[in-house]
Design an enzyme around this catalytic site. Structure first.
Site, PDB file in Angstrom:
ATOM      1  N   CYS A   1       0.839  -1.203   0.000  1.00 26.47           N
ATOM      2  CA  CYS A   1       0.000   0.000   0.000  1.00 26.47           C
ATOM      3  C   CYS A   1       0.873   1.252   0.000  1.00 26.47           C
ATOM      4  O   CYS A   1       1.421   1.643   1.038  1.00 26.47           O
ATOM      5  CB  CYS A   1      -0.910  -0.022   1.233  1.00 26.47           C
ATOM      6  SG  CYS A   1      -1.924   1.454   1.369  1.00 26.47           S
TER       7      CYS A   1
ATOM      8  N   CYS B   1      -0.420   4.103   2.193  1.00 35.38           N
ATOM      9  CA  CYS B   1      -0.265   3.883   3.648  1.00 35.38           C
ATOM     10  C   CYS B   1       1.189   4.037   4.063  1.00 35.38           C
ATOM     11  O   CYS B   1       1.490   4.602   5.107  1.00 35.38           O
ATOM     12  CB  CYS B   1      -0.703   2.470   4.057  1.00 35.38           C
ATOM     13  SG  CYS B   1      -2.171   1.845   3.269  1.00 35.38           S
ATOM     14  N   ASP B   2       2.107   3.487   3.273  1.00 32.76           N
ATOM     15  CA  ASP B   2       3.499   3.357   3.722  1.00 32.76           C
ATOM     16  C   ASP B   2       4.484   4.279   3.007  1.00 32.76           C
ATOM     17  O   ASP B   2       5.655   4.347   3.398  1.00 32.76           O
ATOM     18  CB  ASP B   2       3.976   1.904   3.516  1.00 32.76           C
ATOM     19  CG  ASP B   2       3.137   0.917   4.317  1.00 32.76           C
ATOM     20  OD1 ASP B   2       2.583   1.334   5.352  1.00 32.76           O
ATOM     21  OD2 ASP B   2       3.044  -0.249   3.916  1.00 32.76           O
TER      22      ASP B   2
END
Ligand code: NAP
Length: 298
Positions: free
Chosen positions: A129, A132-133
């Site tokens: 992701c 997200c990261d």
């Protein structure tokens, strides 16, 4: 006892809930992870009619709040079994619930690349992701694997954050949209490594290098702190395989896009076998599944 139990709180499931609730039905949504499904991974959604630009998280949150405001019940429990019958019984890791109809909207989850050390290095360089990261890799070099819209959009997103993005794709044509490819080709810090596969992940205790081999047999070592796997999705329907028919890939089979092989059990979104898996088709499925369930409910 509920009228409709919806399994999955992604766009398909939440849309089903909105339509079921607006038809005056008592609705329970069961979700094993977080609401929003795959769309929460999209930094920006630009192809949802009427919303030229909205973040995936904001869109999902709006849908979730809409369900709650309409009086829908949402429980974060993982469904482990459906027992068919005139009244359906849905067992989760925490309890058992009954309903006249069930809509399966479990979507799909990230496909693993299937390379050695992938699991061991997850969270230590391997990610599924980018939104997200991505911030963990500010100013660093990363690899994105895949040639679909997820890979292309991940690369676009990451190129604004990191020093360099290398896209490794096994063909020289992209499955993703032309607009995304064209935008990427304009980015100075994006390199395309085509007709190539990742063969090794190196680094201790974190990822340091990605080894790729192209179709000519040439091996290249790409220094990278992060590798974002964007090689598609796989369905999550094993728990239902004893009540509804699945195809070879594990997607739920339908004749008309909504009825499963079991009466009173419907399907919506990426959990079903279909050609175009998009946000717009997920919400379309969700509304049709709920409308059909309501009309056929005795
Ligand atoms: P996808 O379209 O299925 O693409 C997966 C990519 O991974 C393909 O390029 C595939 O290569 C590659 N791949 C699969 N297995 C591989 C392996 N073992 N090794 C190396 N490469 C592998 O998946 P996606 O990009 O996640 O998109 C899923 C759906 O969501 C699509 O319909 C997409 O359009 C949609 N989507 C839409 C948006 C948006 O509109 N905002 C954003 C993201 C995704 P090949 O091409 O060679 O098969």
């Amino acid at each position: 006892m509920f009228d409709i139990i919806i399994i999955g709180a992604g766009p398909a499931g939440l849309t089903s809930a909105i339509y079921g609730l607006r038809a005056g039905k008592k609705v329970l949504v069961l979700e094993g992870k977080a609401y929003g499904g795959q769309i929460i991974n999209a930094e920006m959604v630009e192809n949802y009619p009427g919303m030229p630009k909205i973040s995936g998280v904001e869109l999902a949150t709006n849908m979730y709040n809409q369900v709650k405001d309409l009086g829908g019940e949402v429980k974060f429990e993982k469904v482990v079994k459906i027992t068919d019958g005139k009244i359906k019984s849905v067992k989760t890791d925490e309890g058992t619930y009954q309903a006249k109809a069930v809509i399966i909207a479990t979507g799909a989850e990230n496909r693993k690349l299937g390379i050695e050390r992938e699991k061991e290095l997850t969270g230590k360089g391997v990610s599924y992701c980018a939104t997200c990261d991505g911030h963990f890799y500010k100013g660093k070099d990363v690899v994105v694997v895949g040639g679909g819209n997820t890979a292309l959009q991940d690369a676009l997103y990451l190129s604004n954050l990191v020093n360099k993005v290398c896209i490794v794709h096994r063909r020289d044509e992209f499955r993703g949209d032309y607009a995304n490819v064209a935008a990427l080709k304009k980015r100075k810090n994006v390199e395309l490594v085509l007709k190539a596969n990742v063969i090794e992940l190196k680094g201790e205790p974190k990822l340091e290098e990605v080894v790729v081999k192209d179709d000519s047999g040439e091996i290249k070592n790409i220094p990278a702190s992060g590798i974002f796997m964007a090689v598609g999705y796989v369905p999550q329907n094993e728990a239902f395989s004893d009540v509804v028919k699945l195809d070879e890939a594990g997607y739920i089979q339908t004749e008309d896009g909504v009825h499963t092989s079991a009466s009173g059990i419907y399907v919506a979104g990426d959990a079903r076998a279909k050609e175009l898996k998009q946000l717009t088709t997920a919400v379309s499925d969700g509304s049709i599944a709920a409308d059909t369930a309501v009309k056929e409910m005795k």
